[in-house]
Design an enzyme around this catalytic site. Structure first.
Site, PDB file in Angstrom:
ATOM      1  N   GLU A 178      65.543   7.999  41.199  1.00 48.18           N
ATOM      2  CA  GLU A 178      64.459   8.965  41.373  1.00 48.18           C
ATOM      3  C   GLU A 178      63.726   8.844  42.705  1.00 48.18           C
ATOM      4  OE1 GLU A 178      63.490  11.498  39.299  1.00 48.18           O
ATOM      5  OE2 GLU A 178      65.331  11.051  38.192  1.00 48.18           O
ATOM      6  N   SER A 235      46.457  19.740 -23.885  1.00 47.33           N
ATOM      7  CA  SER A 235      46.383  18.596 -24.812  1.00 47.33           C
ATOM      8  C   SER A 235      46.281  17.240 -24.121  1.00 47.33           C
ATOM      9  CB  SER A 235      47.603  18.596 -25.725  1.00 47.33           C
ATOM     10  OG  SER A 235      47.604  19.780 -26.474  1.00 47.33           O
TER      11      SER A 235
END
Lengths: 791, 171
Positions: A206, A486
């Protein structure tokens, strides 16, 4: 003498030219005074411009220093599942163990010598674990051997020393992150910890002058321009590593001269203030290296984990070259989509490294023969478990701001069992799809399911809040409040059983038709699920068959203050209306509220805060907050045990008995079905000695589904309980509790082994004295429970 | 009795109690340095507290305790000795996760919480230990002492008296 322009005048003309139309105006003869004025203006303008420029540079300098010095990357919180504790005697099947290793991304390898690798021969495993820093200690990487026999760990040895290991922990599975709005994720690196080859490769590829330039490399720019001109396209970028960092750090991706101008100035300033290794460290952490859904992969620390499932210092030369290759365009060099392209660039980089003698030619050749080695089926950092992560975030928000969660790099250790979560997701998807198809609900059937441990405290192991478990939307476990039907009944029976002088399981209840009139004249006539009334029934029969009429009568007899007190002690925080319909579960609750109510039964009369988190550590691994084990006694444990013996009969002989076919024969569990009017809600809440699970099925628009508690939710509950390594319930008589065999039809005690006999608990002295034989005739004998006959 | 002595007694019992390996108050563990008002300021003093190792039999973790849990108890003991109660707490919680039905582990954790002045939590853990104790009267009595002390420190004098009655009934 002809007028010859002086050097100064030439310079002025240049400036005039640069300043445009105004300055290009020819000098008028005889107007020297005017020119002097103009010149003064020009110098003033230049002065202003210079001041502005200097001020701007000072501003940029401030920005560069301020942001760089104080730059703390927003590090997302990383969330982990519970770690698996390994010890001889751990009930865990070898198949489950293999799944656990997969959830940790361990690789199958022979021999298993690298960290996070394993091999399996029949029911025995050899593996090398990853090291991991826990709250209380560092767990080192170890080469171990684990042997299983009959679903239990029977040997645990250190392969290096050959010694037995008493106890150790595997590293916990990473289950997701809490990301900031921009979804950047990274694992921070320190320069000193980075393998030298990485910065060497970066410089070679780079920015070859990185160590000598001052932020900008004019020759590099010229070379890039020349190369690009020759190629007729942008092939090389002239930006130095410093410029790239500035662009990523401070600027946008906008392509303009102004951006480039800022980039150059800031790069020069950055180099003026900071050392090269500091700039390189920032670059290594900042650079964008890929995308995982919405999550952006930044920095080599995370990229190494993301692409190769390894820490950076374990990467090969070829793998380092691969990551450097991707800097130019993580999309363009995507390892899945453009493998060949990436391979070519990686090899080019390896040749360059050899050319610069960073590696030998032989090493480059060897590295070029390596495959890319990118893990294709890697675990996504965006969570697969949105419902669980939602609960984690809600619990975290009690103590942390959203901003802290997404930026401080917190490490969150949760209670999730990754294998069980995966099991639950699979079960829910399969069952819901099937039930939806069977009932022709056109994809509308929805689900909420949650399973927790109860010992030592209530920890969420798995949860699903949508029929598509990966859908991060409405979390029905936490937010869908529905009538519980229930599921309310055990609270009514507990209230009765807590008064042993008045009630026991054989107390007769009237299950004949019933009409109630409210003070405002409204009439309410409840009915049973089978639309029949059953006359006088034993209390145990009313519970196991979920008789509504008997339950309402019992509740009215007990009185609302007593029932509401029970609900309050069970941890119900909603306002409960003292209406008769409340006794049949017209009250709305979310699945998680139901679970909190049922944990009292499951844990024998104790209550704990429901936890999804055990510990929170900061980014350095230091403890911030613990969520300790807490229990509070809520009911007399013996009264709860009596109730639980009845809830076991719901599963053995009552509305939930169909689940027996799904469960191992020797696993005793307890629970209750719940169905609301016109089968709009299907519920099941149940537990073993170590786990509680709640499942709800229904539609978001509250349509009938045709599913009762037992034909819907119970199926999913049964599937998951069959997978959990869990412990059977067991009951024993003690000085406060008696276990007896009873004949519920005769409402009498009976002898062990009679065909219709069931074992039930009675608080000491509350059991009836009379008993019948197997034929129902009065007799004298022994109804006591001997040992664990029921098992 | 001074609070420092009370802490010393508690620490020693925890330390000794984990493995049942020591007798008497021979090695006072270091103070954790937290200041505490003298017990004379308490509204009510529970007989039998502090839990003094020369008055009570040591609670042992039980013969069925696994080597994994014994190892954790050993580490917890070391942590208590060094005054690191938070580490002791973490280790004991790990032990309880492995053997949630072992009442001695809940008892030890209750004692650590008592030392940390987390009275409600200490009482809850002691009650859980009692629920699992299956007729072990010594353990039950020690748990009731913890409950009595915790209630006392919370200002629940009637509750503390009731807990002390349980201790007396178990003698």
């Amino acid at each position: 003498m002809p007028h010859r322009p002086t050097r100064k005048r030439k310079k002025s003309e240049k400036i005039h030219k640069a300043l445009g139309r105004f300055s290009r105006r020819p000098r008028a003869a005889g107007r020297s005074g005017q020119w002097k004025i103009q010149r003064r203006h020009i110098w003033s303008a230049l002065g202003v411009l210079t001041v502005l420029f200097v001020a701007y540079v000072i501003y940029l300098d401030f920005v560069v220093r301020e942001q760089f010095a104080s730059k703390r990357w927003a590090i997302p919180a990383h969330v982990y599942a519970r770690p698996l504790e390994l010890f001889v005697g751990l009930p865990f099947s070898p198949d489950r163990f293999a799944k656990e290793l997969l959830s940790l991304n361990y690789r199958y390898a022979y021999p298993a010598k690298d960290p996070a690798s394993y091999q399996r021969e029949a029911d025995n495993f050899e593996l090398t674990t990853r090291e991991f820093r826990f709250w209380d200690a560092q767990e080192p990487s170890r080469a171990i051997r684990v042997e299983f026999t009959g679903g239990v760990v029977t040997a645990l040895k250190d392969r290096t020393s050959g010694k037995d290991i008493d106890l150790m922990r595997l590293d916990p599975a990473f289950i997701g992150g809490i990301y900031p709005a921009h979804h950047e994720d990274r694992i921070l690196l320190k320069y000193a910890d980075v393998p030298l080859l990485l910065p060497q490769t970066l410089i070679a590829i780079e920015d070859r002058k990185f160590l000598t330039h001052h932020g900008v490399d004019p020759r590099g720019i010229a070379r890039a321009v020349w190369q690009n001109l020759k190629a007729g396209a942008t092939e090389q970028g002239g930006s130095t590593i410093t410029q790239q960092l500035v662009k990523n750090f401070y600027l946008t991706n906008e392509r303009s001269l102004w951006r480039k101008f800022n980039e150059v100035i800031m790069a020069l300033l950055l180099e003026a203030h900071y050392e090269k290794h500091e700039i390189m460290e920032a670059y290594l952490n900042e650079i964008y290296l890929g995308q995982d859904g919405q999550r952006a992969i930044h920095g080599f620390g995370l990229a190494s984990r993301f692409y190769f499932e390894k820490p950076l210092n374990e990467l090969s030369t070829a793998q380092i070259a691969t990551m450097v290759a991707m800097i130019r365009g993580p999309g363009y060099y995507n390892p899945e989509k453009h493998t060949k392209r990436l391979l070519l660039r990686r090899n080019l980089i390896l040749d360059t490294l050899a050319e610069f003698q960073i590696i030998s030619k032989a090493e480059a050749d060897r590295a070029k023969r390596e495959e890319l080695g990118v893990i294709h089926e890697r675990r996504s950092g965006t969570t697969d478990y949105p419902a669980f992560m939602d609960l984690v975030q809600r619990q975290l928000r009690e103590y942390y701001h959203d901003e802290d969660l997404s930026s401080e790099g917190l490490r969150i250790f949760t209670t999730m069992d990754p294998v069980l979560q995966s099991d639950l997701q699979g079960i829910v998807q399969k069952r819901v799809e099937l039930l939806d198809k069977q009932r022709r609900l056109n994809g509308k059937l929805q689900v909420a399911a949650v399973i927790t441990s109860i010992n030592p405290s209530v920890e969420v192991l798995a949860m699903v809040g949508d029929r598509n478990p990966r859908f991060a939307g409405f979390n029905r476990v936490i937010d869908a409040a529905r009538p519980i039907g229930s599921l309310m009944k055990p609270a009514v029976y507990l209230t009765a059983l807590s008064q042993p002088t008045k009630y026991n399981w054989l107390s007769p209840l009237d299950d004949s038709t019933l009409t109630l009139k409210s003070p405002d004249g409204q009439v309410w006539s409840p009915h049973n699920y089978d639309n029949q009334s059953h006359g006088s029934v034993a209390m145990i029969s009313a519970l196991t068959h979920s008789y509504n009429l008997a339950t309402v009568r019992l509740g009215m007899e007990l009185g609302f203050p007593a029932i509401l007190d029970t609900l309050h002690r069970l941890g119900v925080k909603r306002e409960i209306q003292p209406y008769p319909s409340t006794l049949l579960g017209s009250t709305e609750m979310t699945p998680i509220e139901v679970l909190q109510m049922y944990q009292n039964y499951a844990s024998g009369g104790f209550q704990s805060p429901l936890r999804a988190i055990r510990e929170v550590l900061n980014s350095q691994g230091e403890p911030l907050r613990r969520y300790p084990i807490e229990v509070q006694k809520t009911f007399d444990p013996e009264a709860i045990t009596v109730l639980n013996t009845g809830l076991v009969q719901v599963v053995e002989n009552g509305t939930a008995k169909s689940v027996r076919a799904q469960l191992p024969k020797d696993l005793m569990v307890a629970g209750k079905t719940g169905t609301t009017n016109d089968t709009r809600d299907s519920w099941f809440a149940g537990f073993s000695a170590t786990h509680v699970g709640v499942v709800w099925l229904g539609t978001d628009d509250n349509q009938p589904t045709g599913l009762s508690g037992s034909t819907g939710a119970l199926r999913i509950w049964g599937d998951i309980m069959a997978k959990v390594p869990t412990t059977s319930l067991a009951f024993e008589s003690n000085d406060k509790l008696e276990m007896h065999w009873v004949n519920p039809t005769a409402k009498q005690l009976t002898q062990a082994g009679c065909p219709n006999a069931m074992p039930l608990g009675f608080l000491k002295g509350s059991a009836p004295a009379a008993m019948v034989n197997c034929e129902g005739a009065p007799t004298q004998g022994n109804s006591h429970w001997f040992g664990n006959l029921f098992k | 009795m001074g609070s420092g002595v009370m802490r010393t007694g508690l620490s020693c019992l925890i330390v000794c109690g984990f493995l049942g390996g020591c007798t008497g108050v021979s090695t006072p563990p270091p103070s954790n340095g937290v200041g505490e008002p003298a017990s004379t300021e308490l509204p009510f003093t529970v007989p039998g507290l502090p839990l003094d190792s020369d008055k009570t039999k040591l609670i042992t973790p039980g013969s069925q305790t696994s080597p994994a849990v014994l190892k954790l108890l050993d580490q917890a003991r070391a942590a208590t000795l060094s005054g690191d109660l938070q580490r002791a707490e973490v280790l004991l919680e790990r032990a309880i996760r492995i053997e949630p039905g072992n009442p001695a582990l809940w008892h030890y954790l209750a004692k650590v919480r008592l030392q940390q002045d987390r009275f409600n939590e200490a009482a809850g853990l002691a009650q859980k230990s009692n629920a699992l104790s299956k007729g072990d009267k010594q353990l039950q009595a020690d748990n009731w002492r913890i409950i009595a002390h915790a209630r006392n420190r919370n200002g629940d004098i009637a509750g503390a008296r009731e807990a002390q009655d349980h201790v007396d009934a178990l003698k």
